[in-house]
Write a protein that holds these residues in place. Structure first.
Motif, short mmCIF file in Angstrom:
data_model
loop_
_atom_site.label_atom_id
_atom_site.label_comp_id
_atom_site.label_asym_id
_atom_site.label_seq_id
_atom_site.Cartn_x
_atom_site.Cartn_y
_atom_site.Cartn_z
N LYS A 101 47.86 23.70 -35.64
CA LYS A 101 49.17 24.33 -35.85
C LYS A 101 49.89 24.54 -34.52
CE LYS A 101 48.10 26.88 -40.11
NZ LYS A 101 47.88 28.23 -40.69
N LEU A 102 49.13 24.98 -33.52
CA LEU A 102 49.72 25.21 -32.20
C LEU A 102 50.29 23.92 -31.62
CD1 LEU A 102 50.20 27.29 -29.92
CD2 LEU A 102 47.97 26.63 -28.99
N SER A 103 49.58 22.83 -31.83
CA SER A 103 50.04 21.54 -31.34
C SER A 103 51.39 21.17 -31.94
CB SER A 103 49.00 20.46 -31.66
OG SER A 103 49.50 19.17 -31.36
N SER B 178 54.97 27.76 -17.31
CA SER B 178 54.82 26.33 -17.56
C SER B 178 53.35 25.95 -17.61
CB SER B 178 55.54 25.53 -16.48
OG SER B 178 55.00 25.82 -15.19
N LEU B 179 52.51 26.63 -16.81
CA LEU B 179 51.09 26.31 -16.81
C LEU B 179 50.45 26.68 -18.14
CD1 LEU B 179 48.66 25.29 -15.26
CD2 LEU B 179 48.33 27.57 -14.35
N GLU B 180 50.84 27.83 -18.68
CA GLU B 180 50.32 28.23 -19.98
C GLU B 180 50.74 27.23 -21.06
OE1 GLU B 180 50.22 32.24 -22.83
OE2 GLU B 180 51.60 32.10 -21.12
N LYS B 181 51.98 26.77 -20.95
CA LYS B 181 52.49 25.78 -21.90
C LYS B 181 51.70 24.47 -21.78
CE LYS B 181 56.68 23.34 -23.31
NZ LYS B 181 58.14 23.15 -23.06
N ASP B 182 51.48 24.02 -20.55
CA ASP B 182 50.72 22.78 -20.34
C ASP B 182 49.31 22.90 -20.91
OD1 ASP B 182 52.89 21.65 -19.08
OD2 ASP B 182 52.18 22.08 -17.05
N TRP B 183 48.70 24.07 -20.69
CA TRP B 183 47.33 24.30 -21.15
C TRP B 183 47.25 24.20 -22.67
CZ3 TRP B 183 44.01 27.36 -23.97
CH2 TRP B 183 42.68 27.38 -23.57
N ASN B 184 48.19 24.85 -23.35
CA ASN B 184 48.18 24.86 -24.81
C ASN B 184 48.68 23.56 -25.41
OD1 ASN B 184 47.39 27.67 -25.95
ND2 ASN B 184 48.71 28.15 -24.22
N ALA C 191 48.15 20.51 -24.26
CA ALA C 191 47.28 19.36 -23.98
C ALA C 191 46.52 18.97 -25.25
CB ALA C 191 46.30 19.70 -22.85
N ASN C 192 46.93 17.89 -25.88
CA ASN C 192 46.30 17.47 -27.13
C ASN C 192 44.98 16.74 -26.92
OD1 ASN C 192 48.08 18.49 -29.09
ND2 ASN C 192 49.53 16.83 -28.71
N LYS C 193 44.83 16.12 -25.77
CA LYS C 193 43.60 15.39 -25.49
C LYS C 193 42.63 16.26 -24.69
CE LYS C 193 45.77 10.81 -25.45
NZ LYS C 193 46.04 9.59 -24.65
N LEU C 194 41.36 16.13 -25.00
CA LEU C 194 40.34 16.89 -24.28
C LEU C 194 40.40 16.62 -22.79
CD1 LEU C 194 37.81 18.66 -24.10
CD2 LEU C 194 36.45 16.62 -24.64
N ILE C 195 40.56 15.36 -22.39
CA ILE C 195 40.57 15.01 -20.97
C ILE C 195 41.72 15.71 -20.25
CG2 ILE C 195 41.96 12.92 -21.30
CD1 ILE C 195 39.03 13.34 -18.83
N GLU C 196 42.86 15.88 -20.94
CA GLU C 196 43.99 16.58 -20.33
C GLU C 196 43.65 18.04 -20.07
OE1 GLU C 196 47.01 15.97 -23.23
OE2 GLU C 196 47.48 13.91 -22.60
N LEU C 197 43.01 18.68 -21.05
CA LEU C 197 42.62 20.08 -20.90
C LEU C 197 41.58 20.24 -19.81
CD1 LEU C 197 42.91 22.97 -21.93
CD2 LEU C 197 41.09 22.49 -23.58
N LEU C 198 40.61 19.33 -19.75
CA LEU C 198 39.58 19.38 -18.72
C LEU C 198 40.20 19.29 -17.33
CD1 LEU C 198 36.77 17.14 -20.26
CD2 LEU C 198 36.75 19.63 -20.00
N LYS C 199 41.18 18.43 -17.16
CA LYS C 199 41.82 18.28 -15.85
C LYS C 199 42.59 19.54 -15.46
CE LYS C 199 42.18 13.25 -15.54
NZ LYS C 199 43.05 12.06 -15.39
#
Length: 615
Positions: free
Chosen positions: A457-459, A472-478, A480-488
């Motif tokens: 739902k958040l996506s 903006s960082l909080e927005k980027d964190w939430n 990130a649809n791909k796991l690799i994006e979140l890991l980075k």
């Protein structure tokens, strides 16, 4: 592993500037208890003097007492505090001269022996057994390209007397800190923010940085600090600054980036095992006693068992010591697993109970050394472990930091992986992973589905602009649809940078060097270029590490609960409620409007204002 100060002033050095500089250097005595070095340089004609201070090692040659130096003849000062780890002799003294270069260096180059052997084939000669001299020769041979050869952690400042410039560089992941202040006449570099307090600088509070911390706990996520005028030198970057009349601005050049593509291999396990093993082996190089952090978890245990295997294969009878924080009788205590490992390997283990040791005076000392507020009392537990290691006489500690960010070890990584599977239409794969994860964690699979559904739902809320974030960082964190994006993001911004800065301050407060086998750049590159399915498999996170570490007991290898450095934070605050509440009075009125994501953030912020005496 050390601490540095560097100052350039276009209008030359005065006695007042020198006194302030020495005071700044003395503020990090804890980083380098073994030696102190100061060199004064005239950047106009390359003349220099090696100053003798009351803390300079008695055997350092060619030094000059301050009363025999005309300070106004110089405009550049390089200062160094040494913690002796490699080549304990006085020949490792810094600032170190080599050809036309002078260096101050904080960190370790673990593969310095291999680089030195290569340089010997090019005709370079070495007078010491230190990695510092290898850095200088490597820079002479390859200039900035030498950074790509270094496997280690480092802040480096080199003065080139022939071409009159400073070369400044930081390691790939920002393990070793470097901060700077610059105005039209002067430039100052330091290892810790508190060093700037020694200079008569007009520092103003960075309200935006404090807002970001207070509202969502993000800190160390960029190159800003809590002062507008003080910034952190960017990781994986270098700068070349000519000290001429123009005194141009610092221009940063990046020399390393995380991989951007997946590389498919036939045998991930074999390559992972080789790199991880070699990473641990390199980090066992030391001329002083070393030990291992032990939490009973997968990461620290893997390092310990791998090191034990390496030492045994080399017939190395080095004493293996482990260090742990425990909380007997408290929720989250990991004593059971830690003591199991102690008995299994027959190692000598040291324990500390931070709940028993906790005092407001020690907590405030911890905050002072941190340079910035902390986000939980788990950092205080690390502080207590560092103190325990120091008291044992061990000088180097191998720790497991970075494993979770590389291998998807946090629960939110699994949730994001499931969100990715659903968005990609891989429903059967998702259902299988969710069922396995629920069984492993002993939770109801329907409860897990609800968590994942909220992730999905958040996506879509982000996709259709239906939700907003404070930063903006909080927005980027939430978003990130791909796991690799979140890991980075976790690796480079939200999680690991704070852990590393905190680890640096806690360890160095007690003259201790910490080493991170999971942050070998070869392992980082490998992990960020492997498919998600290698990291998460059948509900198990960090799956490739579990499969690799066959020598681990099953009790540890497939331990189902993940606790991290869990601490009885509520108990601490309850026992000292009046003092913690009083910290709120130190926060300026204009900053009290920010609503914290958890109450402890404001306590820590108030404590930071108090211990630094900021009005």
């Amino acid at each position: 592993m050390c601490g540095i100060s560097v100052l350039f002033n276009k209008n030359n050095i005065t006695e007042e500037i020198y006194i302030d500089f020495l005071s700044s250097l003395r503020k990090i005595n804890h980083r380098g208890p073994n030696d102190e070095g100061v060199v004064l340089i005239d950047a106009k004609n390359a003349n220099y003097k090696i100053a003798r201070t009351d803390k300079t090692h008695a055997e350092v040659c060619n030094t000059t007492p301050l009363n025999e130096i005309n300070l106004n003849d110089y405009n550049l000062i390089l200062g160094h505090k040494r913690l002796s780890i490699l080549d304990l002799s006085v020949s490792g003294h810094q600032p170190m001269n080599y050809l036309n270069y002078t260096i101050v260096f904080n960190g370790e180059i673990y593969n310095y022996i291999e680089i030195r052997d290569e340089l010997l084939t090019y005709g370079y000669k070495f007078m010491t057994n230190s990695d510092t001299e290898v850095i200088l020769a490597a820079y002479d041979k390859w200039k900035e390209k030498c950074l790509s050869k270094f496997n280690g952690m480092f802040s480096i400042i080199i003065y080139n007397s022939t071409e009159n410039y400073l070369f400044i560089a930081n390691d790939r992941f920002g393990v070793k800190p470097l901060y700077y202040y610059k105005d039209k006449n002067s430039l100052i570099f330091t290892s810790e923010i508190k060093q700037f307090y020694s200079f008569k600088l007009s520092l103003s509070i960075n309200s935006e940085a404090i807002k970001t911390f207070a509202t969502n706990g993000f800190i160390d996520h960029n190159n800003e600090t809590f002062y507008n005028e003080v910034r952190r030198f960017p990781k994986a970057s270098f700068s070349k600054l000519h000290l001429d009349d123009n005194f141009e601005s610092l221009n940063f050049q990046n020399y390393y980036n995380l991989p951007n593509s997946i590389i498919h291999k036939k045998n991930y396990l074999e390559e992972f095992e080789y790199i991880f093993s070699d990473s641990v082996k390199l980090r066992l190089r030391s001329d002083v006693p070393l030990g291992f952090a032990s939490s009973g978890g997968l990461d620290s245990s893997s390092i310990l068992y791998k090191a034990f295997q390496i030492l045994k294969s080399e017939n190395n009878h080095l004493a293996v010591n482990t260090f742990s924080a425990i909380f007997p009788g408290m929720s989250g205590d990991e004593s059971e697993y830690i003591k199991f490992i102690e008995n299994d390997l027959k190692v000598k283990s040291y324990y500390t109970n931070p709940l028993e040791l906790f005092s407001i005076e020690d907590f405030e000392k911890h905050i002072y050394h941190q340079d910035l507020p902390i986000t939980s009392t788990s950092y205080y537990a690390e502080w207590c472990v560092a103190q325990l290691v120091h008291n044992s006489g061990v000088k180097v500690l191998l720790i497991g930091q970075g494993g979770d960010e590389l291998l998807a070890g946090y629960h939110h990584h699994f949730y994001r992986y499931c969100r990715q599977l659903i968005i990609q239409g891989k429903i059967i794969k998702y259902l299988s992973e969710a069922k396995s994860f629920a069984e492993i964690k002993n939770i109801k699979v329907n409860d897990l589905h609800k968590i994942i559904l909220n992730e999905v739902k958040l996506s879509f809320k982000f996709k259709f602009g239906l939700t907003r974030m404070n930063s903006s960082l909080e927005k980027d964190w939430n978003n990130a649809n791909k796991l690799i994006e979140l890991l980075k993001i976790d690796f480079s911004h939200t999680m690991l940078p704070t852990y590393l800065r905190s680890d640096d301050r806690d360890a160095m407060a007690f003259g201790l060097e910490t080493r991170h086998p999971f942050l070998d750049y070869r392992l980082v590159d490998f992990c960020f270029s492997m498919p998600d399915s290698i990291k998460i498999k059948k509900g198990w996170q960090k799956n490739i590490l579990r499969e690799c570490m066959t020598q681990l007991p099953e009790k540890i290898r497939y331990r189902k609960d993940k606790k991290g450095y869990t601490t009885p934070e509520t108990e601490w605050i309850k026992n000292h409620k009046q003092v913690f509440d009083n910290y709120l009075n130190y926060i300026p009125e204009e900053l009290k409007q920010y609503k914290p994501s958890n109450p402890f953030l404001n306590y820590a912020l108030g404590a930071w204002f108090k211990v630094n005496n900021i009005k």
